[in-house]
Write a protein that holds these residues in place. Structure first.
Motif, PDB file in Angstrom:
ATOM      1  N   THR A  19      22.698  19.511  64.879  1.00 12.23           N
ATOM      2  CA  THR A  19      21.257  19.476  64.650  1.00 12.23           C
ATOM      3  C   THR A  19      20.991  18.892  63.271  1.00 12.23           C
ATOM      4  O   THR A  19      21.515  19.396  62.269  1.00 12.23           O
ATOM      5  CB  THR A  19      20.637  20.879  64.745  1.00 12.23           C
ATOM      6  OG1 THR A  19      20.493  21.255  66.122  1.00 12.23           O
ATOM      7  CG2 THR A  19      19.264  20.928  64.100  1.00 12.23           C
ATOM      8  N   CYS A  20      20.193  17.827  63.217  1.00 12.75           N
ATOM      9  CA  CYS A  20      19.739  17.311  61.933  1.00 12.75           C
ATOM     10  C   CYS A  20      18.316  17.809  61.702  1.00 12.75           C
ATOM     11  O   CYS A  20      17.497  17.845  62.630  1.00 12.75           O
ATOM     12  CB  CYS A  20      19.823  15.791  61.867  1.00 12.75           C
ATOM     13  SG  CYS A  20      18.886  14.901  63.134  1.00 12.75           S
ATOM     14  N   MET A  21      18.022  18.197  60.474  1.00 14.69           N
ATOM     15  CA  MET A  21      16.747  18.843  60.193  1.00 14.69           C
ATOM     16  C   MET A  21      16.345  18.621  58.746  1.00 14.69           C
ATOM     17  O   MET A  21      17.202  18.477  57.863  1.00 14.69           O
ATOM     18  CB  MET A  21      16.853  20.348  60.488  1.00 14.69           C
ATOM     19  CG  MET A  21      15.535  21.114  60.500  1.00 14.69           C
ATOM     20  SD  MET A  21      15.762  22.857  60.950  1.00 14.69           S
ATOM     21  CE  MET A  21      16.167  22.726  62.706  1.00 14.69           C
ATOM     22  N   THR A  22      15.050  18.592  58.511  1.00 15.07           N
ATOM     23  CA  THR A  22      14.520  18.450  57.158  1.00 15.07           C
ATOM     24  C   THR A  22      14.276  19.817  56.533  1.00 15.07           C
ATOM     25  O   THR A  22      14.067  20.809  57.240  1.00 15.07           O
ATOM     26  CB  THR A  22      13.201  17.675  57.181  1.00 15.07           C
ATOM     27  OG1 THR A  22      12.289  18.331  58.077  1.00 15.07           O
ATOM     28  CG2 THR A  22      13.410  16.243  57.643  1.00 15.07           C
ATOM     29  N   ILE A  23      14.263  19.870  55.200  1.00 14.50           N
ATOM     30  CA  ILE A  23      13.931  21.102  54.495  1.00 14.50           C
ATOM     31  C   ILE A  23      12.413  21.282  54.450  1.00 14.50           C
ATOM     32  O   ILE A  23      11.902  22.395  54.568  1.00 14.50           O
ATOM     33  CB  ILE A  23      14.532  21.107  53.074  1.00 14.50           C
ATOM     34  CG1 ILE A  23      16.065  21.152  53.168  1.00 14.50           C
ATOM     35  CG2 ILE A  23      14.023  22.300  52.254  1.00 14.50           C
ATOM     36  CD1 ILE A  23      16.778  21.139  51.828  1.00 14.50           C
ATOM     37  N   LEU A  27      21.626  19.052  57.173  1.00 16.33           N
ATOM     38  CA  LEU A  27      20.365  19.394  56.514  1.00 16.33           C
ATOM     39  C   LEU A  27      20.000  18.331  55.486  1.00 16.33           C
ATOM     40  O   LEU A  27      20.806  17.991  54.618  1.00 16.33           O
ATOM     41  CB  LEU A  27      20.491  20.767  55.862  1.00 16.33           C
ATOM     42  CG  LEU A  27      19.217  21.388  55.292  1.00 16.33           C
ATOM     43  CD1 LEU A  27      18.133  21.530  56.356  1.00 16.33           C
ATOM     44  CD2 LEU A  27      19.542  22.756  54.682  1.00 16.33           C
ATOM     45  N   ASN A  28      18.772  17.833  55.577  1.00 17.14           N
ATOM     46  CA  ASN A  28      18.357  16.661  54.817  1.00 17.14           C
ATOM     47  C   ASN A  28      17.747  16.974  53.458  1.00 17.14           C
ATOM     48  O   ASN A  28      17.037  17.967  53.281  1.00 17.14           O
ATOM     49  CB  ASN A  28      17.317  15.880  55.636  1.00 17.14           C
ATOM     50  CG  ASN A  28      16.918  14.579  54.975  1.00 17.14           C
ATOM     51  OD1 ASN A  28      17.678  13.614  54.982  1.00 17.14           O
ATOM     52  ND2 ASN A  28      15.722  14.543  54.389  1.00 17.14           N
ATOM     53  N   VAL A  29      18.024  16.082  52.513  1.00 11.63           N
ATOM     54  CA  VAL A  29      17.288  16.031  51.254  1.00 11.63           C
ATOM     55  C   VAL A  29      16.708  14.631  51.110  1.00 11.63           C
ATOM     56  O   VAL A  29      17.288  13.658  51.586  1.00 11.63           O
ATOM     57  CB  VAL A  29      18.168  16.366  50.026  1.00 11.63           C
ATOM     58  CG1 VAL A  29      18.657  17.797  50.077  1.00 11.63           C
ATOM     59  CG2 VAL A  29      19.341  15.404  49.901  1.00 11.63           C
ATOM     60  N   GLU A  50      14.181  21.716  47.049  1.00  9.17           N
ATOM     61  CA  GLU A  50      15.288  21.508  47.979  1.00  9.17           C
ATOM     62  C   GLU A  50      16.599  21.954  47.346  1.00  9.17           C
ATOM     63  O   GLU A  50      17.404  22.639  47.986  1.00  9.17           O
ATOM     64  CB  GLU A  50      15.347  20.031  48.384  1.00  9.17           C
ATOM     65  CG  GLU A  50      14.116  19.571  49.138  1.00  9.17           C
ATOM     66  CD  GLU A  50      14.140  18.124  49.562  1.00  9.17           C
ATOM     67  OE1 GLU A  50      13.202  17.701  50.267  1.00  9.17           O
ATOM     68  OE2 GLU A  50      15.093  17.397  49.201  1.00  9.17           O
ATOM     69  N   ALA A  51      16.806  21.574  46.087  1.00 14.58           N
ATOM     70  CA  ALA A  51      18.038  21.952  45.396  1.00 14.58           C
ATOM     71  C   ALA A  51      18.150  23.467  45.262  1.00 14.58           C
ATOM     72  O   ALA A  51      19.238  24.042  45.452  1.00 14.58           O
ATOM     73  CB  ALA A  51      18.079  21.298  44.014  1.00 14.58           C
TER      74      ALA A  51
END
Length: 467
Positions: free
Chosen positions: A287-291, A326-328, A340-341
């Motif tokens: 699963t790819c996902m944004t924060i 998980l995306n940054v 995000e960090a």
């Protein structure tokens, strides 16, 4: 992705890729014009090739490019779409979009800082955009001048710096490449159609003069462990896709996903922005996902998911046998946004204590689905929406079951379908591994718990079992 157009793009990409997988499930399967490694390797060879990826469970996705300059705004107005889709959503002419390149000078970019953050978060691999749909290459490409060395004042090669730093710190390194969509190259595909005559041209010519030459460059230069394709569109015919497969076959250890097109299933299923209710049994998936709500940086998107949500997602995915990418979205200065960090560092603190319950684990041995399909709500595909219950999840290894307690039971953990033989139990975060009382009658299992959890988000109960 939030907008209708972006959702459409994702749906098309997944549908095109799945077509090949579904076709292979029937009899007889349609042969590919060029056999991919997945067509020829033995199960043992596949297991060996995928071993590190299956062990990893958690990776960092990085969407970074010149779309970070407008940061979600065009002509002073916000554009309602993900940051990296601004050219398409705003119908920005090619010549105007290319003017963002001279403004892109991310002098604060530091590969050591980014990779150190990924490592501190407990991530085991990194995948970064080498070229997104806007056609801008984030490395010095000899195949096309629209790249970070020739079109910006920055001149450096961030992919080289990240690849070297990732390997120094023991992380695997992967590259995203948009093979079909390219909104600035004549002939490149565009979801929704072209909006500028400068985009018109022959798709095969684009593929042969830009996409394939750039794929050759990034594979030979950076030797990625993962190659992440996207949005193949109908233009990626079996024959054209097979030309890329011929190139991929020269890198037999490479892992690549199901979004190439042309009926090639690749190695991994790629659900986007959601977690499948039951995962993908018998398949490798991620699963790819944004924060927040965007992949590429948007200055006005502050809708960040909480650490609790992100961590529970990681556990939920691992309990179903998948990976979490998980995306940054770094800004135009080269800085990963602080919210995000901060969340990644907090996840890392939890994994420092509880990582054993995530890395290299297998799915839950219990039957509880932890949710149900809604009788009234529909998902974006018009199907009944899955409503998860965030009570607990489980992962497993030989001799151990890890029960992730999101909600703390009043006295004991109880299940009626324990198809295991429990021999003991303790809390993973307890440094003394103090034994807990276990009672089992057939498949009914109870583990007596202390009054309070050791972690406010997820306290892990380890149940020791007979292998």
């Amino acid at each position: 992705m939030k907008s209708r157009l972006a959702r459409y793009a994702v749906a098309c990409s997944i549908a095109a890729a799945l077509a090949g997988t579904q076709a292979q499930a029937g009899a007889p399967p349609t042969p590919h014009p060029v056999a991919a490694i997945q067509d020829t390797e033995t199960p043992a060879q596949r297991d060996a090739r995928m071993a590190w990826w299956r062990e990893a469970r958690f990776g960092m996705f990085i969407h970074w490019g010149i779309y970070a300059v407008p940061a979600g705004f065009w002509q002073g107005k916000p554009v309602d779409d993900a940051g990296e889709w601004i050219m398409n959503a705003g119908k920005i002419p090619v010549a105007d979009y290319k003017k963002f390149a001279p403004q892109f000078n991310p002098t604060q970019f530091d590969a050591h800082t980014w990779v150190s953050l990924a490592k501190a978060a407990g991530m085991k691999y990194i995948v970064i955009t080498s070229k997104h749909h806007d056609g801008f290459a984030m490395y010095p490409s000899k195949a096309n001048p629209f790249n970070i060395a020739d079109a910006t004042p920055f001149k450096r090669d961030p992919l080289r710096e990240l690849a070297d730093e990732a390997r120094r710190q023991g992380l695997k390194f992967g590259l995203y490449y948009s093979q079909a969509q390219d909104w600035t190259a004549p002939g490149g595909a565009a979801m929704g159609g072209h909006w500028d005559k400068a985009q018109d041209g022959d798709f095969a010519h684009y593929l042969h003069t830009k996409a394939i030459p750039q794929l050759k460059e990034i594979l030979a230069t950076y030797h990625p462990d993962v190659l992440w394709f996207d949005t193949p569109t109908a233009a990626m015919t079996p024959q054209l896709s097979s030309e890329i497969v011929s190139l991929l076959n020269q890198y037999p250890q490479l892992i690549w996903n199901n979004r190439l097109g042309g009926g090639y299933p690749g190695d991994t299923e790629t659900p986007e922005q959601h977690i499948p209710p039951q995962g993908f049994s018998g398949k490798d998936w991620e699963t790819c996902m944004t924060i927040n709500d965007t992949w590429g940086y948007k200055s006005n998107d502050t809708h960040f998911k909480s650490t609790k949500v992100l961590l529970q997602n990681l556990v939920d995915i691992a309990s179903k046998g998948g990976n979490y990418l998980l995306n940054v979205g770094p800004d135009a200065h080269g800085v990963i946004p602080a919210p995000e960090a901060e969340r990644l560092q907090q996840i890392g603190h939890w994994l420092d204590v509880n990582g054993e319950s995530i890395y290299g684990t297998s799915p839950t041995p219990f039957a509880d689905a932890h949710g149900s399909f809604s009788s009234s709500e529909k998902d974006q595909d018009g199907k009944p929406r899955w409503i998860p219950v965030w009570d607990w999840r489980a992962t497993s290894k030989p001799g151990k079951v890890y029960v992730h307690l999101f909600q703390w039971p009043s006295k004991s953990f109880h299940v009626d379908d324990a198809d295991i033989q429990a021999t003991g139990a303790y809390l993973l975060a307890d440094p003394h591994h103090t034994p807990l009382k276990v009672t089992q009658h057939g498949k009914q299992l109870d583990v007596q718990l202390p009054a309070k959890p050791l972690d406010s988000i997820d306290t892990v109960l380890v149940i020791q079992t007979k292998s």
